[in-house]
Design a protein around this motif. Structure first.
Motif, PDB file in Angstrom:
ATOM      1  N   LEU A  46      90.722 -23.341  -2.326  1.00 15.85           N
ATOM      2  CA  LEU A  46      92.149 -23.622  -2.483  1.00 15.85           C
ATOM      3  C   LEU A  46      92.892 -22.392  -2.988  1.00 15.85           C
ATOM      4  O   LEU A  46      94.015 -22.114  -2.571  1.00 15.85           O
ATOM      5  CB  LEU A  46      92.368 -24.809  -3.422  1.00 15.85           C
ATOM      6  N   ARG A  47      92.262 -21.646  -3.872  1.00 20.12           N
ATOM      7  CA  ARG A  47      92.894 -20.424  -4.379  1.00 20.12           C
ATOM      8  C   ARG A  47      93.071 -19.404  -3.254  1.00 20.12           C
ATOM      9  O   ARG A  47      94.084 -18.703  -3.191  1.00 20.12           O
ATOM     10  CB  ARG A  47      92.063 -19.825  -5.521  1.00 20.12           C
ATOM     11  N   ILE A  48      92.112 -19.317  -2.360  1.00 18.07           N
ATOM     12  CA  ILE A  48      92.232 -18.397  -1.227  1.00 18.07           C
ATOM     13  C   ILE A  48      93.395 -18.836  -0.332  1.00 18.07           C
ATOM     14  O   ILE A  48      94.209 -18.007   0.101  1.00 18.07           O
ATOM     15  CB  ILE A  48      90.910 -18.292  -0.444  1.00 18.07           C
ATOM     16  N   GLN A  49      93.508 -20.134  -0.081  1.00 20.06           N
ATOM     17  CA  GLN A  49      94.637 -20.643   0.712  1.00 20.06           C
ATOM     18  C   GLN A  49      95.961 -20.313   0.007  1.00 20.06           C
ATOM     19  O   GLN A  49      96.939 -19.929   0.645  1.00 20.06           O
ATOM     20  CB  GLN A  49      94.506 -22.161   0.912  1.00 20.06           C
ATOM     21  N   TYR A  50      95.977 -20.458  -1.312  1.00 23.21           N
ATOM     22  CA  TYR A  50      97.175 -20.142  -2.091  1.00 23.21           C
ATOM     23  C   TYR A  50      97.513 -18.649  -1.967  1.00 23.21           C
ATOM     24  O   TYR A  50      98.679 -18.282  -1.829  1.00 23.21           O
ATOM     25  CB  TYR A  50      96.948 -20.546  -3.551  1.00 23.21           C
ATOM     26  N   GLU A  51      96.508 -17.798  -1.999  1.00 21.24           N
ATOM     27  CA  GLU A  51      96.741 -16.356  -1.830  1.00 21.24           C
ATOM     28  C   GLU A  51      97.278 -16.049  -0.437  1.00 21.24           C
ATOM     29  O   GLU A  51      98.141 -15.183  -0.277  1.00 21.24           O
ATOM     30  CB  GLU A  51      95.457 -15.556  -2.084  1.00 21.24           C
ATOM     31  N   MET A  57     100.471 -14.622   4.848  1.00 21.51           N
ATOM     32  CA  MET A  57      99.565 -14.330   5.954  1.00 21.51           C
ATOM     33  C   MET A  57      99.465 -15.580   6.829  1.00 21.51           C
ATOM     34  O   MET A  57      99.174 -16.655   6.328  1.00 21.51           O
ATOM     35  CB  MET A  57      98.188 -13.933   5.436  1.00 21.51           C
ATOM     36  N   LYS A  58      99.740 -15.431   8.116  1.00 21.41           N
ATOM     37  CA  LYS A  58      99.701 -16.556   9.042  1.00 21.41           C
ATOM     38  C   LYS A  58      98.569 -16.357  10.038  1.00 21.41           C
ATOM     39  O   LYS A  58      98.424 -15.274  10.600  1.00 21.41           O
ATOM     40  CB  LYS A  58     101.024 -16.669   9.788  1.00 21.41           C
ATOM     41  N   MET A  59      97.804 -17.411  10.258  1.00 18.23           N
ATOM     42  CA  MET A  59      96.770 -17.368  11.276  1.00 18.23           C
ATOM     43  C   MET A  59      97.438 -17.623  12.627  1.00 18.23           C
ATOM     44  O   MET A  59      98.336 -18.452  12.728  1.00 18.23           O
ATOM     45  CB  MET A  59      95.709 -18.452  11.031  1.00 18.23           C
ATOM     46  N   SER A  60      97.003 -16.925  13.649  1.00 15.20           N
ATOM     47  CA  SER A  60      97.617 -17.077  14.971  1.00 15.20           C
ATOM     48  C   SER A  60      97.128 -18.318  15.703  1.00 15.20           C
ATOM     49  O   SER A  60      97.652 -18.679  16.741  1.00 15.20           O
ATOM     50  CB  SER A  60      97.351 -15.833  15.812  1.00 15.20           C
ATOM     51  N   GLY A  61      96.138 -18.965  15.146  1.00 16.64           N
ATOM     52  CA  GLY A  61      95.584 -20.201  15.713  1.00 16.64           C
ATOM     53  C   GLY A  61      94.624 -20.780  14.705  1.00 16.64           C
ATOM     54  O   GLY A  61      94.416 -20.200  13.631  1.00 16.64           O
ATOM     55  N   PRO A  62      94.025 -21.928  15.034  1.00 14.81           N
ATOM     56  CA  PRO A  62      93.058 -22.509  14.103  1.00 14.81           C
ATOM     57  C   PRO A  62      91.873 -21.562  13.901  1.00 14.81           C
ATOM     58  O   PRO A  62      91.590 -20.713  14.750  1.00 14.81           O
ATOM     59  CB  PRO A  62      92.594 -23.783  14.794  1.00 14.81           C
ATOM     60  N   PHE A  63      91.200 -21.712  12.768  1.00  8.07           N
ATOM     61  CA  PHE A  63      90.003 -20.904  12.529  1.00  8.07           C
ATOM     62  C   PHE A  63      89.081 -21.033  13.735  1.00  8.07           C
ATOM     63  O   PHE A  63      88.855 -22.138  14.226  1.00  8.07           O
ATOM     64  CB  PHE A  63      89.262 -21.378  11.279  1.00  8.07           C
ATOM     65  N   ALA A  90      97.477 -32.328   6.622  1.00  5.30           N
ATOM     66  CA  ALA A  90      96.732 -31.449   5.716  1.00  5.30           C
ATOM     67  C   ALA A  90      95.520 -30.844   6.420  1.00  5.30           C
ATOM     68  O   ALA A  90      95.217 -29.662   6.253  1.00  5.30           O
ATOM     69  CB  ALA A  90      96.310 -32.225   4.470  1.00  5.30           C
ATOM     70  N   ARG A  91      94.835 -31.652   7.215  1.00  5.18           N
ATOM     71  CA  ARG A  91      93.640 -31.181   7.947  1.00  5.18           C
ATOM     72  C   ARG A  91      93.990 -30.002   8.845  1.00  5.18           C
ATOM     73  O   ARG A  91      93.287 -28.983   8.862  1.00  5.18           O
ATOM     74  CB  ARG A  91      93.079 -32.346   8.772  1.00  5.18           C
ATOM     75  N   GLU A  92      95.083 -30.127   9.582  1.00  2.00           N
ATOM     76  CA  GLU A  92      95.470 -29.055  10.501  1.00  2.00           C
ATOM     77  C   GLU A  92      96.006 -27.832   9.760  1.00  2.00           C
ATOM     78  O   GLU A  92      95.777 -26.705  10.169  1.00  2.00           O
ATOM     79  CB  GLU A  92      96.497 -29.565  11.517  1.00  2.00           C
ATOM     80  N   THR A  93      96.692 -28.073   8.652  1.00  2.00           N
ATOM     81  CA  THR A  93      97.203 -26.963   7.843  1.00  2.00           C
ATOM     82  C   THR A  93      96.050 -26.209   7.193  1.00  2.00           C
ATOM     83  O   THR A  93      96.075 -24.981   7.099  1.00  2.00           O
ATOM     84  CB  THR A  93      98.187 -27.498   6.777  1.00  2.00           C
ATOM     85  N   TRP A  94      95.020 -26.934   6.763  1.00  2.00           N
ATOM     86  CA  TRP A  94      93.832 -26.325   6.167  1.00  2.00           C
ATOM     87  C   TRP A  94      93.131 -25.409   7.169  1.00  2.00           C
ATOM     88  O   TRP A  94      92.691 -24.315   6.824  1.00  2.00           O
ATOM     89  CB  TRP A  94      92.890 -27.429   5.695  1.00  2.00           C
ATOM     90  N   ALA A  95      93.051 -25.863   8.417  1.00  2.00           N
ATOM     91  CA  ALA A  95      92.326 -25.115   9.441  1.00  2.00           C
ATOM     92  C   ALA A  95      93.155 -23.994  10.064  1.00  2.00           C
ATOM     93  O   ALA A  95      92.611 -23.161  10.792  1.00  2.00           O
ATOM     94  CB  ALA A  95      91.852 -26.063  10.543  1.00  2.00           C
ATOM     95  N   GLN A  96      94.457 -23.962   9.770  1.00  2.00           N
ATOM     96  CA  GLN A  96      95.309 -22.886  10.273  1.00  2.00           C
ATOM     97  C   GLN A  96      96.402 -22.590   9.260  1.00  2.00           C
ATOM     98  O   GLN A  96      97.544 -23.008   9.417  1.00  2.00           O
ATOM     99  CB  GLN A  96      95.946 -23.246  11.625  1.00  2.00           C
ATOM    100  N   PRO A  97      96.067 -21.856   8.201  1.00  2.00           N
ATOM    101  CA  PRO A  97      97.092 -21.498   7.214  1.00  2.00           C
ATOM    102  C   PRO A  97      98.248 -20.759   7.877  1.00  2.00           C
ATOM    103  O   PRO A  97      98.043 -19.877   8.701  1.00  2.00           O
ATOM    104  CB  PRO A  97      96.350 -20.578   6.240  1.00  2.00           C
ATOM    105  N   GLY A  98      99.470 -21.159   7.519  1.00  2.00           N
ATOM    106  CA  GLY A  98     100.643 -20.527   8.099  1.00  2.00           C
ATOM    107  C   GLY A  98     101.022 -21.103   9.449  1.00  2.00           C
ATOM    108  O   GLY A  98     101.775 -20.481  10.196  1.00  2.00           O
TER     109      GLY A  98
END
Length: 181
Positions: A46-51, A57-63, A90-98
């Motif tokens: 969660l801290r990494i997601q917060y950072e 930083m936005k991911m261009s697609g899901p992990f 939340a599930r989709e946001t978790w797998a693709q921050p930003g």
């Protein structure tokens, strides 16, 4: 590797896979490293997601790998406040921050069948509870941050009729109950 400005895309992907990917058999996993250091992997993730949120930083697609799911430490809270539609968001946001709000709503509608009104209400509830955070005003991008101390400080009532500077004394780990790291 994840946050260094000179890291290549391959190094960042490798770091993301280490933190958020399902561990490969026979390899040292992030969970094992956390156990050795007496740290809670869910809290560190969660801290990494917060950072990622703080650094915009936005991911261009899901992990691009099989991902560890939403941390159980906040999963119940998500469902309690925003139901199963909130959990899907939340599930989709978790797998693709930003992830952009448009993409988020489209993906969850297609995968889970919720209508736009239900999803917008769930998104609002998650944001009100400061479980997810956004950047942008014209185009909005979402991050699953858990208990967001920046948002908490911004929405805290002023004690003296004006905003008072708050130092960085809050422990990230204590936001998620007692325990180590």
């Amino acid at each position: 590797m994840l946050f260094a400005s000179k890291s290549s895309g391959d190094l960042r992907r490798a770091a993301l896979a280490f933190f958020f990917g399902k561990p490969a058999h026979g390899k040292v996993s992030f969970d094992l490293a956390c156990a050795a250091l007496q740290a809670r992997p869910d809290v560190v993730r969660l801290r990494i997601q917060y950072e990622l949120y703080l650094r915009m930083m936005k991911m261009s697609g899901p992990f691009p790998f099989a991902t560890i799911g939403i941390p159980p430490i906040i999963e119940g809270e998500i469902i309690f406040h925003a139901g199963f539609a909130g959990h899907a968001l939340a599930r989709e946001t978790w797998a693709q921050p930003g992830i952009s709000q448009g993409d988020l709503l489209t993906v969850v509608k297609e995968l889970d069948g919720f209508n736009q009104e239900v999803l917008l209400e769930a998104l609002s509830k998650l944001h009100e509870q400061r479980l997810i955070a956004s950047i942008g005003s014209v185009e909005v991008f979402w991050y699953l941050t858990g208990r967001n101390p920046l948002e908490n400080r911004m929405h805290r009532p002023s004690r003296f009729g004006r905003e008072v500077a708050v130092g960085g004394t809050a422990s990230w780990s204590q936001l998620f109950g007692h325990g180590h790291g």
